[in-house]
Motif scaffolding. Structure first.
Motif, PDB file in Angstrom:
ATOM      1  N   GLY A  46       2.770  -8.223  11.224  1.00 40.10           N
ATOM      2  CA  GLY A  46       3.680  -9.335  11.489  1.00 40.10           C
ATOM      3  C   GLY A  46       4.590  -8.962  12.632  1.00 40.10           C
ATOM      4  N   SER A  47       5.014  -9.972  13.385  1.00 38.20           N
ATOM      5  CA  SER A  47       5.922  -9.711  14.506  1.00 38.20           C
ATOM      6  C   SER A  47       7.256  -9.204  13.974  1.00 38.20           C
ATOM      7  CB  SER A  47       6.180 -11.014  15.280  1.00 38.20           C
ATOM      8  OG  SER A  47       4.967 -11.601  15.634  1.00 38.20           O
ATOM      9  N   ASN A  48       8.104  -8.717  14.881  1.00 37.25           N
ATOM     10  CA  ASN A  48       9.456  -8.300  14.481  1.00 37.25           C
ATOM     11  C   ASN A  48      10.142  -9.470  13.772  1.00 37.25           C
ATOM     12  OD1 ASN A  48       9.566  -6.626  17.591  1.00 37.25           O
ATOM     13  ND2 ASN A  48       9.558  -5.629  15.620  1.00 37.25           N
ATOM     14  N   GLY A  49      10.719  -9.159  12.620  1.00 35.60           N
ATOM     15  CA  GLY A  49      11.467 -10.192  11.892  1.00 35.60           C
ATOM     16  C   GLY A  49      10.611 -11.107  11.037  1.00 35.60           C
ATOM     17  N   ALA A  50       9.305 -10.824  10.939  1.00 35.06           N
ATOM     18  CA  ALA A  50       8.408 -11.700  10.152  1.00 35.06           C
ATOM     19  C   ALA A  50       8.686 -11.608   8.658  1.00 35.06           C
ATOM     20  CB  ALA A  50       6.950 -11.343  10.429  1.00 35.06           C
ATOM     21  N   GLY A  51       9.314 -10.526   8.218  1.00 34.97           N
ATOM     22  CA  GLY A  51       9.661 -10.393   6.794  1.00 34.97           C
ATOM     23  C   GLY A  51       8.966  -9.252   6.077  1.00 34.97           C
ATOM     24  N   LYS A  52       8.318  -8.356   6.823  1.00 33.69           N
ATOM     25  CA  LYS A  52       7.547  -7.260   6.198  1.00 33.69           C
ATOM     26  C   LYS A  52       8.444  -6.339   5.354  1.00 33.69           C
ATOM     27  CE  LYS A  52       6.177  -5.829  10.238  1.00 33.69           C
ATOM     28  NZ  LYS A  52       6.913  -6.812  11.076  1.00 33.69           N
ATOM     29  N   SER A  53       9.517  -5.838   5.968  1.00 29.53           N
ATOM     30  CA  SER A  53      10.374  -4.894   5.223  1.00 29.53           C
ATOM     31  C   SER A  53      11.023  -5.583   4.032  1.00 29.53           C
ATOM     32  CB  SER A  53      11.478  -4.330   6.135  1.00 29.53           C
ATOM     33  OG  SER A  53      10.899  -3.588   7.172  1.00 29.53           O
ATOM     34  N   THR A  54      11.408  -6.826   4.205  1.00 31.04           N
ATOM     35  CA  THR A  54      12.004  -7.574   3.087  1.00 31.04           C
ATOM     36  C   THR A  54      10.999  -7.672   1.945  1.00 31.04           C
ATOM     37  OG1 THR A  54      13.316  -8.833   4.666  1.00 31.04           O
ATOM     38  CG2 THR A  54      13.081  -9.779   2.470  1.00 31.04           C
ATOM     39  N   LEU A  55       9.756  -7.992   2.273  1.00 30.18           N
ATOM     40  CA  LEU A  55       8.716  -8.083   1.246  1.00 30.18           C
ATOM     41  C   LEU A  55       8.522  -6.730   0.562  1.00 30.18           C
ATOM     42  CD1 LEU A  55       6.392  -9.557  -0.196  1.00 30.18           C
ATOM     43  CD2 LEU A  55       4.901  -8.904   1.716  1.00 30.18           C
ATOM     44  N   PHE A  56       8.453  -5.657   1.358  1.00 28.33           N
ATOM     45  CA  PHE A  56       8.214  -4.330   0.782  1.00 28.33           C
ATOM     46  C   PHE A  56       9.367  -3.932  -0.160  1.00 28.33           C
ATOM     47  CE2 PHE A  56       4.839  -2.105   3.604  1.00 28.33           C
ATOM     48  CZ  PHE A  56       4.098  -3.270   3.651  1.00 28.33           C
ATOM     49  N   LYS A  57      10.591  -4.259   0.248  1.00 29.84           N
ATOM     50  CA  LYS A  57      11.747  -3.918  -0.609  1.00 29.84           C
ATOM     51  C   LYS A  57      11.657  -4.655  -1.939  1.00 29.84           C
ATOM     52  CE  LYS A  57      14.816  -2.991   3.220  1.00 29.84           C
ATOM     53  NZ  LYS A  57      15.738  -3.601   4.162  1.00 29.84           N
ATOM     54  N   ILE A  58      11.226  -5.896  -1.903  1.00 31.01           N
ATOM     55  CA  ILE A  58      11.084  -6.669  -3.149  1.00 31.01           C
ATOM     56  C   ILE A  58       9.977  -6.063  -4.009  1.00 31.01           C
ATOM     57  CG2 ILE A  58      10.336  -8.920  -4.063  1.00 31.01           C
ATOM     58  CD1 ILE A  58      11.869 -10.160  -1.619  1.00 31.01           C
ATOM     59  N   LEU A  59       8.864  -5.706  -3.386  1.00 34.75           N
ATOM     60  CA  LEU A  59       7.741  -5.143  -4.154  1.00 34.75           C
ATOM     61  C   LEU A  59       8.117  -3.799  -4.778  1.00 34.75           C
ATOM     62  CD1 LEU A  59       4.844  -5.943  -1.662  1.00 34.75           C
ATOM     63  CD2 LEU A  59       5.483  -7.212  -3.722  1.00 34.75           C
TER      64      LEU A  59
ATOM     65  N   VAL B  80      -4.443  -0.193  12.088  1.00 36.24           N
ATOM     66  CA  VAL B  80      -4.609  -1.004  10.870  1.00 36.24           C
ATOM     67  C   VAL B  80      -6.088  -1.322  10.688  1.00 36.24           C
ATOM     68  CG1 VAL B  80      -4.049  -3.214   9.774  1.00 36.24           C
ATOM     69  CG2 VAL B  80      -2.284  -1.960  11.013  1.00 36.24           C
ATOM     70  N   LEU B  81      -6.766  -1.654  11.777  1.00 36.57           N
ATOM     71  CA  LEU B  81      -8.201  -1.979  11.684  1.00 36.57           C
ATOM     72  C   LEU B  81      -9.016  -0.766  11.237  1.00 36.57           C
ATOM     73  CD1 LEU B  81      -8.583  -4.226  14.865  1.00 36.57           C
ATOM     74  CD2 LEU B  81      -8.754  -4.956  12.477  1.00 36.57           C
ATOM     75  N   LYS B  82      -8.548   0.430  11.592  1.00 32.83           N
ATOM     76  CA  LYS B  82      -9.297   1.648  11.225  1.00 32.83           C
ATOM     77  C   LYS B  82      -9.083   2.032   9.761  1.00 32.83           C
ATOM     78  CE  LYS B  82      -9.648   4.072  15.599  1.00 32.83           C
ATOM     79  NZ  LYS B  82      -8.604   4.045  16.582  1.00 32.83           N
ATOM     80  N   VAL B  83      -7.885   1.761   9.231  1.00 29.09           N
ATOM     81  CA  VAL B  83      -7.511   2.313   7.927  1.00 29.09           C
ATOM     82  C   VAL B  83      -7.627   1.319   6.769  1.00 29.09           C
ATOM     83  CG1 VAL B  83      -5.552   3.241   6.623  1.00 29.09           C
ATOM     84  CG2 VAL B  83      -5.978   4.040   8.914  1.00 29.09           C
ATOM     85  N   ALA B  84      -7.295   0.053   7.047  1.00 28.39           N
ATOM     86  CA  ALA B  84      -7.178  -0.912   5.943  1.00 28.39           C
ATOM     87  C   ALA B  84      -8.533  -1.421   5.459  1.00 28.39           C
ATOM     88  CB  ALA B  84      -6.306  -2.085   6.391  1.00 28.39           C
ATOM     89  N   ASP B  85      -8.582  -1.800   4.169  1.00 33.55           N
ATOM     90  CA  ASP B  85      -9.744  -2.520   3.635  1.00 33.55           C
ATOM     91  C   ASP B  85      -9.539  -4.011   3.809  1.00 33.55           C
ATOM     92  OD1 ASP B  85     -10.804  -0.194   2.442  1.00 33.55           O
ATOM     93  OD2 ASP B  85      -9.352  -0.413   0.816  1.00 33.55           O
ATOM     94  N   ARG B  86      -8.260  -4.371   3.877  1.00 38.61           N
ATOM     95  CA  ARG B  86      -7.906  -5.777   3.946  1.00 38.61           C
ATOM     96  C   ARG B  86      -6.637  -5.896   4.774  1.00 38.61           C
ATOM     97  NH1 ARG B  86      -6.151  -7.699  -1.400  1.00 38.61           N
ATOM     98  NH2 ARG B  86      -4.829  -9.398  -0.721  1.00 38.61           N
ATOM     99  N   VAL B  87      -6.492  -6.990   5.488  1.00 37.16           N
ATOM    100  CA  VAL B  87      -5.306  -7.173   6.317  1.00 37.16           C
ATOM    101  C   VAL B  87      -4.625  -8.483   5.942  1.00 37.16           C
ATOM    102  CG1 VAL B  87      -4.437  -7.431   8.670  1.00 37.16           C
ATOM    103  CG2 VAL B  87      -6.358  -5.916   8.236  1.00 37.16           C
ATOM    104  N   LEU B  88      -3.314  -8.370   5.812  1.00 35.66           N
ATOM    105  CA  LEU B  88      -2.513  -9.558   5.505  1.00 35.66           C
ATOM    106  C   LEU B  88      -1.524  -9.732   6.651  1.00 35.66           C
ATOM    107  CD1 LEU B  88      -1.196 -10.076   1.955  1.00 35.66           C
ATOM    108  CD2 LEU B  88       0.356 -10.369   3.848  1.00 35.66           C
ATOM    109  N   VAL B  89      -1.480 -10.927   7.226  1.00 36.44           N
ATOM    110  CA  VAL B  89      -0.550 -11.174   8.330  1.00 36.44           C
ATOM    111  C   VAL B  89       0.567 -12.096   7.847  1.00 36.44           C
ATOM    112  CG1 VAL B  89      -0.269 -12.091  10.666  1.00 36.44           C
ATOM    113  CG2 VAL B  89      -2.387 -10.912  10.042  1.00 36.44           C
ATOM    114  N   LEU B  90       1.802 -11.671   8.126  1.00 37.07           N
ATOM    115  CA  LEU B  90       2.964 -12.515   7.831  1.00 37.07           C
ATOM    116  C   LEU B  90       3.443 -13.150   9.128  1.00 37.07           C
ATOM    117  CD1 LEU B  90       5.479 -10.541   5.549  1.00 37.07           C
ATOM    118  CD2 LEU B  90       4.127 -12.551   4.935  1.00 37.07           C
ATOM    119  N   SER B  91       3.692 -14.434   9.070  1.00 36.77           N
ATOM    120  CA  SER B  91       4.266 -15.116  10.223  1.00 36.77           C
ATOM    121  C   SER B  91       5.427 -15.964   9.727  1.00 36.77           C
ATOM    122  CB  SER B  91       3.209 -16.005  10.888  1.00 36.77           C
ATOM    123  OG  SER B  91       3.817 -16.797  11.879  1.00 36.77           O
ATOM    124  N   GLN B  92       6.613 -15.657  10.211  1.00 40.31           N
ATOM    125  CA  GLN B  92       7.835 -16.364   9.793  1.00 40.31           C
ATOM    126  C   GLN B  92       7.917 -16.484   8.271  1.00 40.31           C
ATOM    127  OE1 GLN B  92       8.987 -19.712  12.433  1.00 40.31           O
ATOM    128  NE2 GLN B  92       7.043 -19.293  13.438  1.00 40.31           N
ATOM    129  N   GLY B  93       7.603 -15.369   7.600  1.00 38.46           N
ATOM    130  CA  GLY B  93       7.789 -15.315   6.151  1.00 38.46           C
ATOM    131  C   GLY B  93       6.667 -15.888   5.322  1.00 38.46           C
TER     132      GLY B  93
END
Ligand SMILES: Nc1ncnc2c1ncn2[C@@H]1O[C@H](COP(=O)(O)OP(=O)(O)OP(=O)(O)O)[C@@H](O)[C@H]1O
Length: 237
Positions: free
Chosen positions: A36-49, A195-208
């Motif tokens: 996700g771009s800067n500010g897309a909400g990744k860290s916020t999501l991770f903190k909740i999880l 990410v393409l090398k390591v992940a089995d699956r990719v999830l993209v966040l855009s504006q939350g």
């Protein structure tokens, strides 16, 4: 077996919506890369999880149990590195890990702690205080700390940040080894190729919101350039 489930997660700050209806599942042995771009909400999501922040809506399940209702037990099953990892700055890496082990209730002797440091490319004999560590060394120690209590779930927010190319390759192998050992891994990164090398699956966040949730096999069949173009398009959706 399902290790993590996010159900309709919502977050907002000061009336501004940050995450909207984020739902996904993560299975044992699976590696999920979050982009996700800067500010897309990744860290916020991770903190909740990781239970570090209460969502405005939705729920998190760890191994089928509501995180909110069994936080101490769930915490013991997670290895978490979010934002800039916080350490005891005046202490050595070895002392930092010892304190973490005591806190997490894992019974490790000094040589096991030294092995955990060596496995991350850190010299156990290094008595330098953490305040003198480089960003890359701090990331390595953060990862050692995540793994030392043998969690079922790793939540790693931008673990590649500050790593040199050799360390990036090493981290890839660490993540793959952990997944092969049955751990579920959730990580975020801005480095698409990694990410393409390591992940089995990719999830993209855009504006939350989740704008793409795709197995790596589908992206791999497109070739790297087309896959990266699709990921960037999803980030801008
Ligand atoms: N505690 C907070 N109070 C107010 N706004 C916040 C708070 N935490 C995050 N935000 C805002 O939420 C949005 C998402 O931030 P977040 O850190 O989750 O994004 P990110 O995808 O991790 O970004 P980056 O890739 O730059 O690290 C940003 O606009 C940020 O300013």
């Amino acid at each position: 077996m399902q290790v993590l489930e996010a159900r309709h997660i919502e977050q907002s700050f000061d009336g501004r919506s940050i995450l909207q209806d984020v739902s996904f599942r993560l299975e044992k042995g699976q590696v999920l890369g979050v982009l996700g771009s800067n500010g897309a909400g990744k860290s916020t999501l991770f903190k909740i999880l990781a239970g570090l922040q209460t969502p405005a809506g939705g729920e998190v399940l760890i191994q089928g149990q509501l995180l909110a209702s069994q936080y101490p037990q769930a915490l013991a099953r997670m290895g978490i590195s979010i934002d800039m990892p916080v350490f005891y700055e005046g202490l050595s890496a070895r002392d930092n890990l010892s304190i973490h082990c005591a806190y997490m209730g894992c019974q490790l002797n000094d040589s096991q702690i030294d092995s955990a440091l060596n496995a991350m490319g850190l010299a156990a004999s290094n008595t330098t205080a953490l305040k003198r560590y480089s960003l890359g060394m701090r990331q390595r120690l953060a990862l050692a700390r995540c793994l030392i209590h043998q969690p079922d779930l790793l939540i790693l927010d931008e673990p590649l940040n500050g790593l040199d190319p050799k360390a990036i390759v090493e981290l890839r192998s660490v993540i793959q080894t952990q997944a092969a050992a049955g751990r579920a891994v959730l990580f975020s990164s801005h480095i698409l190729s990694e990410v393409l090398k390591v992940a089995d699956r990719v999830l993209v966040l855009s504006q939350g919101r989740i704008s793409l949730d795709v197995p790596i096999t589908e992206l791999a069949s497109m070739g790297d350039d087309a896959a990266q173009a699709q990921l960037i398009q999803a980030m801008e959706a």
